[in-house]
Every structure is written in C-alpha cells, then in structure tokens.
Write a protein that holds these residues in place. Structure first.
Motif, PDB file in Angstrom:
ATOM      1  N   GLU A 233      -3.113   7.880   8.309  1.00 57.27           N
ATOM      2  CA  GLU A 233      -3.833   6.606   8.283  1.00 57.27           C
ATOM      3  C   GLU A 233      -5.001   6.608   9.252  1.00 57.27           C
ATOM      4  OE1 GLU A 233      -3.532   3.843   6.414  1.00 57.27           O
ATOM      5  OE2 GLU A 233      -2.022   4.864   5.185  1.00 57.27           O
ATOM      6  N   ASP A 235      -6.683   9.302  10.068  1.00 54.99           N
ATOM      7  CA  ASP A 235      -7.597  10.391   9.699  1.00 54.99           C
ATOM      8  C   ASP A 235      -7.564  11.583  10.644  1.00 54.99           C
ATOM      9  OD1 ASP A 235      -8.813   8.952   7.455  1.00 54.99           O
ATOM     10  OD2 ASP A 235      -9.742   7.705   8.991  1.00 54.99           O
ATOM     11  N   ASN A 326     -10.129   6.928   5.931  1.00 47.66           N
ATOM     12  CA  ASN A 326      -9.530   5.596   5.944  1.00 47.66           C
ATOM     13  C   ASN A 326     -10.238   4.661   6.904  1.00 47.66           C
ATOM     14  OD1 ASN A 326      -7.509   6.152   4.058  1.00 47.66           O
ATOM     15  ND2 ASN A 326      -6.118   6.925   5.621  1.00 47.66           N
TER      16      ASN A 326
END
Length: 351
Positions: A233, A235, A326
C-alpha cells in the motif's frame, strides 16, 4: 586569525562532541586533541588537520579556516561525506551499478525518482564507498554554491541543483551526482531512475523502523501478511514506511492496513503529501493529463509520456502495463483547492 586550538575546540563544542568522541571519529588520540586545544601543540601535521576536519564534518570554508589556522595552505583538501542519519536496506544492486558507472568513466549521473524513494540516501552510500574505499574527495552541496575542487585528486560532487557543466570541463577528475525529481536534460547526463524497494526489503525496513517505537516487535507468522500488505500500500517508499511505523504505537499491523486501504496518505505525514505534490509539479500539461487518466484506471499512454512518468518514479511496470503508485494515485485524486492545482493535480509545493 584565531589560534588553531581555540578554533578546534569551538567546532567540537558546536557539533556536540567530547574530546573522546572526536578522537574516535577522527582516529586521532585524545591526548593529541587535548594538546592542540590547550595550545601545547601549535603546528599540527596536515594529515592530522584533515582527520580532525573529517571527524567534525566541516564544510569547505570551515575546513579551509582550520587548515590555515594550523599553518597550512588554505587550499582544498579531502572531504568526507556527511554521516548517514538512517539505515539503508535493499539497495546493494543500485549501489554497485552506480559505482560501476563511475568506474567505466561516467562523469554526470542524475538519480531520479518520486519524493521519498531514497535518492539522497543512496547517493550518500555511493560517495561513502568512493571516499572510504578509494580515497575520493567529496563535495556535498545541497545548494547552487560553486564548490572548491582539488584537481590533484578524484572528486565527486553531490548536489540537488542543476550543475554548471563547465565544471566538468575545467576539472577532468571531477564527477557529479545530481539527486532530482526529473532529469536535467543536459549533454553527457546519465539518468539513473530509482525504483521503490522490493517487497522483502521494504518489510525489513518497516520492521527496523517499527522497532524504534516498539523495541520488542518482530515479523512473525501472525503479522507477515499484514506487513506485506502495508509495504505494498505504501509502494515500498522508505520515507512512507518510516512515517507509518510511528502508528504502530497505537495500531496493530492489520488495523493500520485497513486504515491505509481507506486513504494511504492519511497515516503518513503532511510532509509526504506535499513532497508528492512537488513531484507532480515537474510534469507538463500533457503528462499531468495522462497521469490523471492512469490514476483513474484509464488506458496506458504513448511511449514518450510513459517514459517521462516512469523516469520520475510516478508509475512502475506491472507485467506488460504500467501502473500508478498507490500514494501518487492518492495525491492525484485527492481534492486540492486554490492556486496550487489544475485538473486535480497539484502544480506547486504549497508553502
């Protein structure tokens, strides 16, 4: 001119070191430092001055003043890189590749990537290897100031500003590392895009950061899936992992993951949000429009635009396609009002 001992003591106290600590950093005896500061020794050897300046991490001007106070010419001397303030994890391949670039004759390397990916930290690791293994001088200048270069030895200049290319012509033994959100686009530039950390390395870095606030924390069967979800989430961006680790004081890994899936920017920091917007501000109108479409799960763009986004670290390869990071997607789609936005994408870094 101030006496050498007085100047040495002033620098030592300013950086908060005891005589013993400076002795350890500079590899000079405590007695030698004591004798210098007390004035019993007034003409230190040039090598001693260099070691003390390295241990104190002096800038060019302060180093020259110390050298002159010791009765030595105030010309340039070998400079050590700043001490790292954080650990580096999972960058062995990138460090080796950059060292190979310089060994093969490269002279101007621009490390690009999204804010928080670790460009400066990687540069610090590389110049540390060049300095401590090969004896190169290091000029560390996060500014546009003209550096002092010694043509008698190999030197690497690290800067976050567009360098004066005439420096390379005037100093044949100079190499330059630029850390930047985007390529400089100048002749002879080798662009080195820095990608986020791979999952395994990102989990290791996250756990290291969490242990600073929860010393007993460790990766185990019950939290491995949540930790992997967290780094994906976020990255694999080192700065995002560092900020999110602080939330482990109040959240379990699973609860933090649930919050991240709602808004990945929420449990990081305002600084990270603004720095991501600064990355977006380097895009032109066509690139901003393309990134906005891709962030909304639109189709891929032409090769030219995709390359521009990839070099900046805003998108990454996912099989045959490119996907938006993200955190970048959250920054692009997050409502922004005022003079800093156009089409939902921030154009400047709000002050």
């Amino acid at each position: 001119m101030r006496e050498f001992g007085e100047l040495l003591r002033t620098h030592r106290i300013r950086v908060g070191l005891t005589q013993q600590q400076l002795a350890d950093f500079a590899m000079v005896s405590v007695r030698a430092i004591r004798d210098l500061e007390c004035g019993r020794t007034r003409s230190p050897r040039a090598e001693t001055v260099r070691l003390l300046a390295d241990g104190l991490r002096l800038d060019d001007d302060s180093r020259a003043n110390l050298r002159e106070a010791g009765g030595r010419p105030a010309g340039p001397v070998s400079v050590a890189p700043p001490a790292p303030s954080s650990a580096i994890v999972g960058r062995e391949a990138e460090q080796a590749a950059l060292l190979d670039l310089f060994a093969d004759g490269g002279r101007l390397v621009t490390i690009t990537g999204v804010s928080g990916v670790g460009k400066t930290r990687l540069a610090l690791e590389v110049v540390g290897a060049l300095h401590f293994r090969l004896g190169w001088s290091v000029a560390w200048l996060p500014s546009s100031r003209t550096p002092q270069i010694d043509d008698g030895q190999d030197t690497v200049l690290v800067t976050d500003h567009l360098p004066d290319t005439a420096l390379l012509d005037r100093h044949p033994r100079l190499r330059v590392i630029v850390t930047s959100l985007a390529p400089a686009g100048i002749a002879g530039e080798h662009v080195f895009p820095l990608a986020p950390l791979a999952d395994e390395a990102a989990v290791r870095l996250l756990v290291m950061n969490v242990r600073r606030v929860r010393p007993g924390f460790r990766q185990e069967a019950g939290n491995s899936a949540a930790l992997m979800g967290l780094v994906r989430e976020l990255d694999g961006l080192p700065s995002a992992l560092e900020f999110a680790a602080g939330w482990f004081m109040v959240y379990s890994p699973q609860h933090l993951l649930e919050r991240l899936r709602t808004n990945p920017l929420d449990p990081t920091s305002a600084h990270l949000r603004d720095s991501l917007r600064l990355s977006l501000s380097t895009l032109d109108e066509e690139e901003r429009a393309a990134l906005t479409r891709m962030a909304g799960r639109g189709e891929g763009q032409d090769d030219h635009v995709t390359r521009a986004l990839s070099v900046r670290g805003l998108v990454r390869r996912a099989g045959r396609r490119y996907e938006v990071l993200n955190l970048v997607r959250a920054a692009v789609l997050e409502p922004v009002s005022g003079p800093y936005s156009a089409g939902g994408v921030a154009l400047t870094w709000p002050c």
